[in-house]
Write a protein that holds these residues in place. Structure first.
Motif, PDB file in Angstrom:
ATOM      1  N   UNK A  26       0.831  -1.099  -0.053  1.00 41.08           N
ATOM      2  CA  UNK A  26      -0.065   0.018  -0.045  1.00 41.08           C
ATOM      3  C   UNK A  26       0.740   1.164  -0.073  1.00 41.08           C
ATOM      4  N   UNK A  27       1.950   1.153   0.849  1.00 37.76           N
ATOM      5  CA  UNK A  27       2.947   2.341   0.904  1.00 37.76           C
ATOM      6  C   UNK A  27       3.385   2.485  -0.337  1.00 37.76           C
ATOM      7  N   UNK A  28       3.988   1.363  -1.053  1.00 33.34           N
ATOM      8  CA  UNK A  28       4.386   1.708  -2.301  1.00 33.34           C
ATOM      9  C   UNK A  28       3.495   2.365  -3.297  1.00 33.34           C
ATOM     10  N   UNK A  29       2.271   1.794  -3.309  1.00 34.85           N
ATOM     11  CA  UNK A  29       1.466   2.221  -4.269  1.00 34.85           C
ATOM     12  C   UNK A  29       1.116   3.582  -4.259  1.00 34.85           C
ATOM     13  N   UNK A  30       0.889   4.096  -2.773  1.00 39.28           N
ATOM     14  CA  UNK A  30       0.900   5.590  -2.596  1.00 39.28           C
ATOM     15  C   UNK A  30       1.744   6.505  -2.877  1.00 39.28           C
ATOM     16  N   UNK A  31       3.239   5.946  -2.657  1.00 37.54           N
ATOM     17  CA  UNK A  31       4.213   6.865  -3.250  1.00 37.54           C
ATOM     18  C   UNK A  31       4.314   6.683  -4.832  1.00 37.54           C
ATOM     19  N   UNK A  32       3.872   5.673  -5.560  1.00 33.39           N
ATOM     20  CA  UNK A  32       3.889   6.043  -6.910  1.00 33.39           C
ATOM     21  C   UNK A  32       2.538   6.921  -7.480  1.00 33.39           C
ATOM     22  N   UNK A  33       1.624   6.783  -6.644  1.00 33.21           N
ATOM     23  CA  UNK A  33       0.282   7.665  -6.991  1.00 33.21           C
ATOM     24  C   UNK A  33       0.295   8.885  -6.078  1.00 33.21           C
ATOM     25  N   UNK A  34       1.491   9.276  -5.589  1.00 34.92           N
ATOM     26  CA  UNK A  34       1.281  10.599  -4.480  1.00 34.92           C
ATOM     27  C   UNK A  34       0.843  11.786  -5.345  1.00 34.92           C
ATOM     28  N   UNK A  35       1.108  12.174  -6.489  1.00 32.42           N
ATOM     29  CA  UNK A  35       0.651  13.301  -7.189  1.00 32.42           C
ATOM     30  C   UNK A  35      -0.823  13.053  -7.289  1.00 32.42           C
ATOM     31  N   UNK A  36      -1.211  12.099  -7.731  1.00 36.47           N
ATOM     32  CA  UNK A  36      -2.708  11.925  -8.250  1.00 36.47           C
ATOM     33  C   UNK A  36      -3.403  11.841  -6.889  1.00 36.47           C
ATOM     34  N   UNK A  37      -2.945  11.477  -5.688  1.00 35.04           N
ATOM     35  CA  UNK A  37      -3.616  11.428  -4.640  1.00 35.04           C
ATOM     36  C   UNK A  37      -3.755  12.715  -4.145  1.00 35.04           C
ATOM     37  N   UNK A  38      -2.761  13.481  -4.017  1.00 31.89           N
ATOM     38  CA  UNK A  38      -2.645  14.674  -3.411  1.00 31.89           C
ATOM     39  C   UNK A  38      -3.614  15.693  -4.396  1.00 31.89           C
ATOM     40  N   UNK A  39      -3.670  15.560  -5.549  1.00 30.63           N
ATOM     41  CA  UNK A  39      -4.748  16.454  -6.621  1.00 30.63           C
ATOM     42  C   UNK A  39      -6.135  15.939  -6.278  1.00 30.63           C
ATOM     43  N   UNK A  40      -6.322  14.886  -5.848  1.00 27.67           N
ATOM     44  CA  UNK A  40      -7.753  14.406  -5.426  1.00 27.67           C
ATOM     45  C   UNK A  40      -8.067  15.132  -4.049  1.00 27.67           C
TER      46      UNK A  40
END
Length: 163
Positions: free
Chosen positions: A51-65
């Protein structure tokens, strides 16, 4: 005449110092290293590392949302309300909250025990004879009075109460 003593200081090698410390670390910190490995293994077993690895990979997208969600009027009101409640809760004495927390289960138990036969008008009137009831009533009345005083006033005087 005295001769100066030749002092030759070998050049400092920070990489060699780090290598030496790293070689000694497993012996000095063996228990801590083993514990860290166990924690890592548990995080891996439970999928937390994935989960942490996925969150780091998608951090820009998550932050945008998150930012898009925080920009809504509802979110802004919710944040403002949370800050307001923080102020309110910070101004209440802990003893009062503790008293309320102790009273709530007691009141619920009393109500459940008497819910089959609610008190009649005379039973309710008898409660006014109890000192603690009157103390609570003063608190509730004071709260309602202050609440009414702080309600926003209507802009027009033509407001009719609902029928």
């Amino acid at each position: 005449m005295a001769q100066p003593i030749a002092l030759e200081v070998p050049p400092r090698n920070p990489r060699a110092e780090l290598r030496s410390r790293l070689e000694q670390a497993p012996e000095e910190h063996a228990e801590a290293v083993l514990s860290a490995y166990e924690v890592l293994q548990e995080l891996h077993n439970r999928g937390v590392l994935d989960i942490m690895r996925g969150a780091l990979a998608a951090s820009d997208e998550i932050l945008e949302k998150v930012v898009d969600g925080a920009r809504t009027p509802e979110s802004i009101r919710a944040i403002r309300n949370l800050l307001f409640w923080r102020q309110i809760l910070g101004s209440i004495e802990p003893e009062l909250v503790e008293g309320f927390a102790k009273s709530l289960p007691e009141a619920i138990a009393y109500t459940k025990a008497h819910e089959a036969k609610p008190p009649g008008p005379w039973g309710i009137m008898m409660q006014f004879g109890h000192k603690d009831f009157r103390r609570g009533l003063v608190l509730v009345n004071s709260l309602l009075e202050a609440f009414g005083r702080n309600l926003p006033h209507e802009k027009s005087d033509n407001h009719q109460p609902p029928a």
